[in-house]
Scaffold this active site. Structure first.
Site, PDB file in Angstrom:
ATOM      1  N   ARG A   1      39.143  33.823  28.917  1.00  0.00           N
ATOM      2  CA  ARG A   1      38.359  33.147  29.951  1.00  0.00           C
ATOM      3  C   ARG A   1      37.040  32.592  29.419  1.00  0.00           C
ATOM      4  O   ARG A   1      36.057  32.495  30.157  1.00  0.00           O
ATOM      5  CB  ARG A   1      38.072  34.090  31.131  1.00  0.00           C
TER       6      ARG A   1
ATOM      7  N   ARG B   1      33.417  30.318  34.455  1.00  0.00           N
ATOM      8  CA  ARG B   1      32.285  30.244  35.367  1.00  0.00           C
ATOM      9  C   ARG B   1      30.972  30.814  34.863  1.00  0.00           C
ATOM     10  O   ARG B   1      29.935  30.577  35.468  1.00  0.00           O
ATOM     11  CB  ARG B   1      32.659  30.926  36.689  1.00  0.00           C
TER      12      ARG B   1
ATOM     13  N   ARG C   1      32.688  21.723  37.556  1.00  0.00           N
ATOM     14  CA  ARG C   1      33.453  22.282  38.675  1.00  0.00           C
ATOM     15  C   ARG C   1      32.875  21.850  40.024  1.00  0.00           C
ATOM     16  O   ARG C   1      33.633  21.692  40.996  1.00  0.00           O
ATOM     17  CB  ARG C   1      33.445  23.806  38.524  1.00  0.00           C
TER      18      ARG C   1
ATOM     19  N   ASP D   1      45.762  27.180  33.942  1.00  0.00           N
ATOM     20  CA  ASP D   1      45.898  28.455  34.636  1.00  0.00           C
ATOM     21  C   ASP D   1      47.343  28.918  34.551  1.00  0.00           C
ATOM     22  O   ASP D   1      48.259  28.094  34.420  1.00  0.00           O
ATOM     23  CB  ASP D   1      45.476  28.340  36.106  1.00  0.00           C
TER      24      ASP D   1
ATOM     25  N   TYR E   1      52.289  37.261  41.904  1.00  0.00           N
ATOM     26  CA  TYR E   1      51.535  36.253  42.683  1.00  0.00           C
ATOM     27  C   TYR E   1      52.439  35.515  43.657  1.00  0.00           C
ATOM     28  O   TYR E   1      52.042  35.212  44.778  1.00  0.00           O
ATOM     29  CB  TYR E   1      50.853  35.250  41.744  1.00  0.00           C
TER      30      TYR E   1
END
Ligand code: CP3
Length: 360
Positions: free
Chosen positions: A29, A33, A42, A80, A156
């Protein structure tokens, strides 16, 4: 396809189990963010819009490489794991975590998935991002491609998002074991074509994220996750060989499945296994017995612990992985993804400490 010559192959050598002058390092990652430059892009674009726009995905992939030039040894393509359920015809929203408005509730819903997915058509935008990024990297560091593991994607697709209990997806394993296995294999077949496509497009190493591997009892992991992981490893190698394309190293990150390390090293078919922070590196080494290289493994929360703690823990990790020798078959990383609140300068310090303490 021809690309600029590679100037730093540390991670590829470590992945092949070779001795290296210091441990190569990247973090899961790393394009995300915690970086203000990521948040700026973003703010202007949707999450999957970025994934689908090669220019933007390339830009974000390069952000940590630019910021940490000379300190970081690999780039990972911005995308992703949930693009695979999308390719299977499912709708996925990111608000802010993943949300599937129409998850699979019973095996009858499998009918709603797209049959005979044309993976190259559905996910060609990832290949385009990889090719552009590989050119833009100009050989500075290798580019990593990835996908989610079937069990993690299955969870998921059935839970419809994140979960603490895994109640719905585990119920499937008990109520509908055969349908579950068929679905896991179907997801694996999409992953095989997807990884082969990424490698053809320029990925120099690929990683399979089984983020929820540790949620399964060991015998359930063996029964439900391992076969689809093996299917991916052998399927990718066979398809590459058939197309006369050289193999690239394959990493499996079976988060939390530390009791499975010996069996995974023996029979999963990967070159590298990623470990989390809940196992001592020396014990992990013993478990895998030199059959695979290792990646990991500091607790991502360490990056909130201040410079002294970071230095102390990196030093300790290096000692535990190296055992007094030159680093061999070790790719330094965190034991899971970096989280949004980390100060990017603390991550820089982490990299600097790895360079200092992992050197031969
Ligand atoms: O490593 C990288 O920098 C490359 C890009 C990458 C992302 N997701 C970008 C992302 C990778 C390799 C992933 C993998 C991924 N995605 C996993 C496996 C790794 C792991 O951490 O266990 C999983 C389980 C997902 C699913 C997912 N995507 C979740 C749970 C979330 C939301 C929460 C979170 O962790 O951020 C995402 C969204 C996501 N994927 C973001 C990023 C940068 C943040 C979304 C945003 O910008 O709003």
């Amino acid at each position: 396809m021809s690309f600029p010559p590679l100037k730093n192959d540390l991670i590829l050598r470590a992945a092949r189990g070779e001795e290296t002058e210091r441990a190569p390092v990247w973090v899961m990652r790393q394009a995300g963010r915690y970086l203000p430059e990521f948040r700026a892009v973003r703010a202007e674009h949707g999450f999957f819009e970025i994934c689908r726009t090669a220019e933007l995905a390339k830009e974000i992939t390069l952000q940590p490489i630019r910021r940490y030039t000379g300190l970081i040894d690999a780039a990972i393509i911005f995308s992703d794991i949930l693009v695979v359920p999308q390719a299977l015809g499912m709708e996925v929203q990111m608000n802010p975590g993943p949300h599937f408005p129409d998850p699979l509730v019973t095996p009858a819903d499998i009918e709603k998935l797209t049959k005979n997915v044309d993976v190259d058509k559905e996910l060609g935008y990832v290949y385009e991002a990889i090719t552009q990024t590989r050119h833009a990297l100009n050989g500075e560091v290798p580019l990593i491609g990835f996908c989610g593991a079937p069990w993690t994607l299955f969870s998921y697709m059935i839970e419809g998002g994140g979960t603490k209990t895994f109640q719905k997806c585990k119920s499937w394993l008990f109520l509908y074991p055969e349908e579950s296995k068929a679905l896991l294999n179907r997801i694996a077949d999409v992953c095989i074509d997807f990884l082969v496509g990424q490698i053809k497009a320029g990925a120099q190493l690929v990683q399979v994220f089984d983020s929820w591997a540790g949620e399964l009892a060991p015998h359930h992991f063996e029964e439900f996750s391992l076969p689809s992981l093996q299917r991916i490893a052998s399927g990718v190698r066979e398809k590459l060989a058939a197309a006369n394309i050289p193999a690239v190293p394959m990493t499996l990150f079976p988060k939390g499945a530390n009791s499975q390390l010996a069996s995974l090293a023996d029979k999963a078919g990967y070159d590298v296994i990623g470990i989390d922070w809940c196992i001592d590196p020396a014990d992990a080494r013993k478990a895998v017995g030199g059959k695979v290289a290792l990646q990991g493994n500091l607790d991502p929360m360490l990056l909130y612990g201040g410079r002294d703690a970071i230095e102390r823990e990196v030093k300790r990790m290096c000692e535990r992985f190296r055992g007094g020798k030159a680093p061999k078959g070790w790719i330094c990383n965190l034991g899971h993804g970096i989280t949004p609140g980390v100060d990017p300068e603390d991550l820089r310090w982490f990299f600097e400490c790895v360079h200092k303490y992992s050197a031969a």
